[in-house]
Design a protein around this motif. Structure first.
Motif, PDB file in Angstrom:
ATOM      1  N   ILE A 188       0.092  67.403  40.370  1.00 19.43           N
ATOM      2  CA  ILE A 188       0.331  66.664  39.123  1.00 19.43           C
ATOM      3  C   ILE A 188       1.692  67.118  38.597  1.00 19.43           C
ATOM      4  O   ILE A 188       1.938  68.327  38.481  1.00 19.43           O
ATOM      5  CB  ILE A 188      -0.784  66.983  38.099  1.00 19.43           C
ATOM      6  N   VAL A 189       2.578  66.169  38.286  1.00 20.39           N
ATOM      7  CA  VAL A 189       3.941  66.567  37.892  1.00 20.39           C
ATOM      8  C   VAL A 189       4.180  66.478  36.385  1.00 20.39           C
ATOM      9  O   VAL A 189       5.119  67.079  35.869  1.00 20.39           O
ATOM     10  CB  VAL A 189       5.020  65.759  38.650  1.00 20.39           C
ATOM     11  N   ALA A 190       3.356  65.703  35.678  1.00 20.17           N
ATOM     12  CA  ALA A 190       3.566  65.606  34.218  1.00 20.17           C
ATOM     13  C   ALA A 190       2.290  65.121  33.543  1.00 20.17           C
ATOM     14  O   ALA A 190       1.436  64.483  34.179  1.00 20.17           O
ATOM     15  CB  ALA A 190       4.716  64.640  33.909  1.00 20.17           C
ATOM     16  N   GLY A 191       2.180  65.434  32.257  1.00 23.52           N
ATOM     17  CA  GLY A 191       1.031  64.983  31.473  1.00 23.52           C
ATOM     18  C   GLY A 191       1.487  64.414  30.138  1.00 23.52           C
ATOM     19  O   GLY A 191       2.471  64.884  29.549  1.00 23.52           O
ATOM     20  N   LEU A 213      -3.096  61.414  30.267  1.00 17.38           N
ATOM     21  CA  LEU A 213      -2.472  60.634  31.344  1.00 17.38           C
ATOM     22  C   LEU A 213      -1.758  61.603  32.283  1.00 17.38           C
ATOM     23  O   LEU A 213      -0.871  62.351  31.854  1.00 17.38           O
ATOM     24  CB  LEU A 213      -1.466  59.680  30.694  1.00 17.38           C
ATOM     25  N   LEU A 214      -2.191  61.612  33.543  1.00 14.44           N
ATOM     26  CA  LEU A 214      -1.622  62.549  34.523  1.00 14.44           C
ATOM     27  C   LEU A 214      -0.773  61.773  35.526  1.00 14.44           C
ATOM     28  O   LEU A 214      -1.217  60.745  36.058  1.00 14.44           O
ATOM     29  CB  LEU A 214      -2.752  63.276  35.261  1.00 14.44           C
ATOM     30  N   GLU A 215       0.428  62.264  35.784  1.00 17.39           N
ATOM     31  CA  GLU A 215       1.300  61.629  36.785  1.00 17.39           C
ATOM     32  C   GLU A 215       1.278  62.478  38.049  1.00 17.39           C
ATOM     33  O   GLU A 215       1.634  63.659  38.021  1.00 17.39           O
ATOM     34  CB  GLU A 215       2.747  61.560  36.271  1.00 17.39           C
ATOM     35  N   MET A 216       0.852  61.852  39.150  1.00 17.38           N
ATOM     36  CA  MET A 216       0.826  62.561  40.426  1.00 17.38           C
ATOM     37  C   MET A 216       2.213  62.465  41.069  1.00 17.38           C
ATOM     38  O   MET A 216       3.004  61.565  40.756  1.00 17.38           O
ATOM     39  CB  MET A 216      -0.236  61.974  41.361  1.00 17.38           C
ATOM     40  N   GLN A 217       2.461  63.402  42.006  1.00 19.68           N
ATOM     41  CA  GLN A 217       3.757  63.464  42.692  1.00 19.68           C
ATOM     42  C   GLN A 217       4.158  62.116  43.309  1.00 19.68           C
ATOM     43  O   GLN A 217       5.313  61.710  43.262  1.00 19.68           O
ATOM     44  CB  GLN A 217       3.648  64.492  43.806  1.00 19.68           C
ATOM     45  N   SER A 311      -1.918  73.380  30.279  1.00 21.37           N
ATOM     46  CA  SER A 311      -0.971  73.873  29.254  1.00 21.37           C
ATOM     47  C   SER A 311       0.065  72.803  28.938  1.00 21.37           C
ATOM     48  O   SER A 311       0.425  72.601  27.769  1.00 21.37           O
ATOM     49  CB  SER A 311      -0.258  75.140  29.728  1.00 21.37           C
ATOM     50  N   ALA A 312       0.554  72.108  29.978  1.00 26.69           N
ATOM     51  CA  ALA A 312       1.534  71.031  29.740  1.00 26.69           C
ATOM     52  C   ALA A 312       0.885  69.937  28.887  1.00 26.69           C
ATOM     53  O   ALA A 312       1.517  69.386  27.977  1.00 26.69           O
ATOM     54  CB  ALA A 312       2.021  70.464  31.078  1.00 26.69           C
ATOM     55  N   CYS A 313      -0.372  69.634  29.165  1.00 22.09           N
ATOM     56  CA  CYS A 313      -1.063  68.586  28.400  1.00 22.09           C
ATOM     57  C   CYS A 313      -1.283  69.022  26.945  1.00 22.09           C
ATOM     58  O   CYS A 313      -1.193  68.208  26.023  1.00 22.09           O
ATOM     59  CB  CYS A 313      -2.385  68.219  29.067  1.00 22.09           C
TER      60      CYS A 313
END
Ligand code: NAP
Length: 337
Positions: A188-191, A213-217, A311-313
């Motif tokens: 997962i690269v971003a949330g 919302l999770l963005e996969m590689q 943590s990013a989320c």
């Protein structure tokens, strides 16, 4: 071989694990239980033949009669006990999250890497759920082609006291975070966390529900609805949309009742009921791995990664903006896991 297990933390899930270890699973005996509430530990020992109370988790870990350690305390205490188990070279099953901060997770990873041997299994039990296993196999079959989107819902009937908005991510959505890495076999690269209209039936200080919302590689987008005061039951959903079709978790109801013009199925009331098979399977796999000396299941690195994404989320929940996930380089010890 009978594996002799000590359990630290005799709360909700600790008691459920003690029950499955002593009544449902094979080749295992619970020999020790420790809890900060000694009376609670004693009351569970009284129902667990062959077990006795240890005053502290550290005493239990050091005991020569204990072959493997289950850590089921609240999250902030996990690091201390996992590190102690590693120092004693004992296999340790640690409930999720591995630890609440990435720094704490990395200290565990570093300790395990320094030993050069995997000894930690993290309790991301959904990887053992028959429904998710079938979804993973069907994805590998290629019938629905490349995945594009995943829609998830994580609903529970009511939140426990002291449950805060960030815990919808760190306690609840962390399961989907781990599961998406495993199901789609990528990072997962971003949330980004969105705040829908609050339920008037949730505690006043709780932002419930949330959309994570999770963005996969690869660009696959995963939306997770987390709603912990959904009232009607514990309802877990997952649908993968691929180029050629879709795959969804089946209905968990064992029977469908048709009566008086209505069709009805059962919705589980609690995660203990919904994931009973998954908990049994992850724990039996851990017991068996102690016999073979080869650790299996979610690794300390998986635990670190899940906490990094969570943590990013949480940062996104606070800031309202998309937050990239920062990961350290994966140590060679976890290369093939
Ligand atoms: P819980 O009911 O609060 O139980 C935790 C127990 O650990 C309590 O009895 C607590 O005592 C005790 N404890 C806390 N610190 C301790 C220490 N330093 N030494 C010994 N005992 C200690 O919590 P829970 O719901 O069982 O959750 C426990 C862990 O499992 C959490 O990490 C949670 O995220 C995880 N969990 C995982 C799943 C899953 O699906 N895999 C489901 C539920 C929970 P006090 O109450 O007196 O503090």
């Amino acid at each position: 071989m009978t594996v002799r297990v000590g359990v630290i933390g005799a709360g909700t899930i600790g008691q459920d694990h003690i029950r499955r270890l002593s009544q449902s699973l094979s080749n295992v005996a619970v020999v020790g239980i420790a809890d900060v509430d000694r009376a609670r530990a004693q009351s569970i020992v009284d129902k667990t033949p062959g077990a006795h109370v240890y005053t502290t988790g550290q005493d239990l870990i050091a005991a020569s009669e204990v072959d493997g350690v289950v850590v089921a305390t609240w999250g902030p205490a996990h690091e201390e006990f996992v590190l102690a188990a590693l120092e004693h070279a004992k296999p340790v099953f640690c409930e999720k999250p591995l630890a609440p901060t990435t720094d704490a997770c990395l200290r565990i990873v570093q300790s395990e890497v320094a030993r050069g041997q995997r000894l930690v299994q993290v309790g991301f039990m959904r990887r053992c759920d028959p429904g998710y296993l079938a979804m993973k196999a069907a994805l590998a079959d290629g019938k629905i082609g490349s995945p594009l989107l995943v829609h998830c819902a994580h609903r529970g009937p009511s939140s426990p006291p002291m449950f805060s908005s960030d815990m919808l991510i760190t306690d609840s959505a962390i399961h989907e975070i781990d599961l998406m890495r495993w199901l789609l076999d990528e990072e997962i690269v971003a949330g980004t966390v969105l705040r829908p209209r609050r339920s008037s039936r949730s505690p006043a200080d709780l932002q419930d529900p949330l959309i994570v919302l999770l963005e996969m590689q690869s660009g696959v987008l995963v939306d997770v609805e987390v709603f912990v005061n959904a009232e009607y039951g514990y309802d877990i959903r997952c649908e993968v949309v691929g180029e050629l079709g879709t795959l969804a978790l089946g209905d968990t109801s064992e029977i469908v009742l048709r009566h008086a013009g209505l069709r009805a199925g059962h919705v589980p009331g609690h995660w203990i009921e919904r994931f009973v098979t998954a908990y049994d399977m992850e724990m039996q796999a851990w017991i068996d791995s102690i016999g073979t000396g080869q650790a299996v299941g979610p690794t300390a690195w998986d635990g670190y990664t899940a906490t990094a994404v969570a943590s990013a989320c949480v940062t996104s929940l606070e800031s309202g903006v998309r937050t990239p996930v920062h990961l350290e380089s994966r140590p060679a010890l976890y290369a093939n896991t």
